[in-house]
Design a protein around this motif. Structure first.
Motif, PDB file in Angstrom:
ATOM      1  N   THR A  82      60.241  11.683  15.963  1.00  0.00           N
ATOM      2  CA  THR A  82      60.423  10.252  16.645  1.00  0.00           C
ATOM      3  C   THR A  82      58.712   9.704  16.716  1.00  0.00           C
ATOM      4  OG1 THR A  82      60.542  11.189  18.892  1.00  0.00           O
ATOM      5  CG2 THR A  82      62.780  10.980  17.533  1.00  0.00           C
ATOM      6  N   VAL A  83      58.694   8.400  16.408  1.00  0.00           N
ATOM      7  CA  VAL A  83      57.361   7.853  16.581  1.00  0.00           C
ATOM      8  C   VAL A  83      57.837   6.623  18.084  1.00  0.00           C
ATOM      9  CG1 VAL A  83      55.799   6.497  15.654  1.00  0.00           C
ATOM     10  CG2 VAL A  83      56.955   8.218  14.382  1.00  0.00           C
ATOM     11  N   ARG A  84      57.324   6.650  18.782  1.00  0.00           N
ATOM     12  CA  ARG A  84      57.557   5.502  19.864  1.00  0.00           C
ATOM     13  C   ARG A  84      56.244   4.732  20.112  1.00  0.00           C
ATOM     14  NH1 ARG A  84      60.863   2.170  22.372  1.00  0.00           N
ATOM     15  NH2 ARG A  84      60.157   1.870  24.424  1.00  0.00           N
ATOM     16  N   ASN A  85      56.613   3.700  19.901  1.00  0.00           N
ATOM     17  CA  ASN A  85      55.266   2.926  20.349  1.00  0.00           C
ATOM     18  C   ASN A  85      55.709   1.955  21.701  1.00  0.00           C
ATOM     19  OD1 ASN A  85      53.336   0.882  20.205  1.00  0.00           O
ATOM     20  ND2 ASN A  85      54.065  -0.545  18.808  1.00  0.00           N
ATOM     21  N   PRO A  86      54.902   2.532  22.784  1.00  0.00           N
ATOM     22  CA  PRO A  86      55.184   1.780  23.871  1.00  0.00           C
ATOM     23  C   PRO A  86      54.426   0.671  24.367  1.00  0.00           C
ATOM     24  CG  PRO A  86      53.501   3.506  24.356  1.00  0.00           C
ATOM     25  CD  PRO A  86      53.775   3.270  22.868  1.00  0.00           C
ATOM     26  N   ASN A  87      53.657   0.174  23.479  1.00  0.00           N
ATOM     27  CA  ASN A  87      53.034  -1.118  23.659  1.00  0.00           C
ATOM     28  C   ASN A  87      53.788  -2.503  23.871  1.00  0.00           C
ATOM     29  OD1 ASN A  87      50.129  -0.118  23.946  1.00  0.00           O
ATOM     30  ND2 ASN A  87      50.607   0.801  21.907  1.00  0.00           N
ATOM     31  N   ARG A  88      53.641  -3.369  24.713  1.00  0.00           N
ATOM     32  CA  ARG A  88      54.180  -4.700  24.606  1.00  0.00           C
ATOM     33  C   ARG A  88      53.705  -5.804  23.648  1.00  0.00           C
ATOM     34  NH1 ARG A  88      54.461  -6.480  30.692  1.00  0.00           N
ATOM     35  NH2 ARG A  88      52.151  -5.959  30.531  1.00  0.00           N
ATOM     36  N   ARG A  89      52.397  -5.648  23.458  1.00  0.00           N
ATOM     37  CA  ARG A  89      51.897  -6.657  22.386  1.00  0.00           C
ATOM     38  C   ARG A  89      51.009  -6.065  21.205  1.00  0.00           C
ATOM     39  NH1 ARG A  89      50.613  -8.007  28.038  1.00  0.00           N
ATOM     40  NH2 ARG A  89      51.401 -10.010  28.406  1.00  0.00           N
ATOM     41  N   ILE A  90      51.010  -4.851  20.938  1.00  0.00           N
ATOM     42  CA  ILE A  90      50.545  -4.175  19.873  1.00  0.00           C
ATOM     43  C   ILE A  90      51.463  -3.622  18.830  1.00  0.00           C
ATOM     44  CG2 ILE A  90      48.760  -2.521  19.069  1.00  0.00           C
ATOM     45  CD1 ILE A  90      47.689  -2.682  21.763  1.00  0.00           C
ATOM     46  N   GLY A  91      51.581  -4.143  17.608  1.00  0.00           N
ATOM     47  CA  GLY A  91      52.257  -3.393  16.425  1.00  0.00           C
ATOM     48  C   GLY A  91      51.407  -2.598  15.650  1.00  0.00           C
TER      49      GLY A  91
END
Length: 222
Positions: free
Chosen positions: A99-108
């Motif tokens: 699993t790869v989790r991106n927790p950022n609200r404004r960064i892709g």
């Protein structure tokens, strides 16, 4: 008439002029630091100004976007075969769920290239290239590399003894590493490419042993 003639023949130069100080010329030459020194000061001011501007830009970026590390976890594995024959050929059948989790609200994150490599005793025995993709904000994605085949591995006496111990326990020390080529997206701006590595050090039970696999956190290596 003679008195006037005598007076005219006498030398008269007016009041005496005091001589210039001996060190006047050298004093003018030594005052100041010249063009080279002025350029050095200007260059130093420019460097200090740039450092301050860059520092403020980084601080503002962090305050606005609060970037957090993308997290990789191996949540499940399936090891149907992992056997070393007399010819030092490793036969393997391994599937890994990541699993790869991106927790950022404004960064892709653009994953332009993902190469998954499997290692045993620091020897790579298989490589799989996974599809590229874009991961948006606050998103969880999944990677599912499958390693199946056979490969010659050159194990020394100590490594062979360790393999035999792990075969007796049906739990193997296998490392899966992801070699990435990624770009970050902030609004409409995309950064240059980075080439980090993500390492997952696993204790993988043989599926036939009915042992439980523990979710394992992977580590970044920039």
């Amino acid at each position: 008439m003679a008195e006037k003639q005598a007076h005219l023949n006498g030398a008269y130069y007016g009041p005496s002029v005091p001589p210039a100080p001996a060190n006047y010329r050298s004093h003018r030459r030594s005052s100041g630091c010249g063009c080279g020194c002025c350029l050095l000061k200007l260059l130093l001011k420019i460097i200090i100004t740039l450092v301050i501007i860059i520092g403020l830009a980084v601080l503002i970026f962090w305050l606005i976007f609060r970037p957090n590390e993308v997290k990789f976890h191996v949540t499940d594995v399936s090891l149907n075969e992992f056997n070393l024959d007399a010819n030092k050929t490793l036969h393997y059948d391994l599937a890994v769920n990541i699993t790869v989790r991106n927790p950022n609200r404004r960064i892709g994150v653009h994953y332009d290239r993902i190469e998954a490599r499997a290692y045993y005793e620091d020897q790579r025995f298989d490589t799989q290239t996974l599809p590229s993709f874009y991961q948006g904000h606050k998103n969880t994605s999944f990677l599912n590399p499958v390693f199946k085949g056979e490969h010659l591995v050159l194990l020394g006496a100590d490594e062979t003894a360790e393999f035999n111990e792990e075969r007796a326990s049906n739990i193997y020390s296998i490392d899966v590493k992801l070699y990435l080529r990624i770009r970050f997206k902030v609004g409409s701006v995309r950064t240059g490419r980075f080439r980090p590595k993500v390492s997952c050090d696993l204790k993988v039970p043989l599926s036939a042993a009915n042992a439980t696999f523990s979710t394992t956190k992977c580590d970044w290596d920039f």
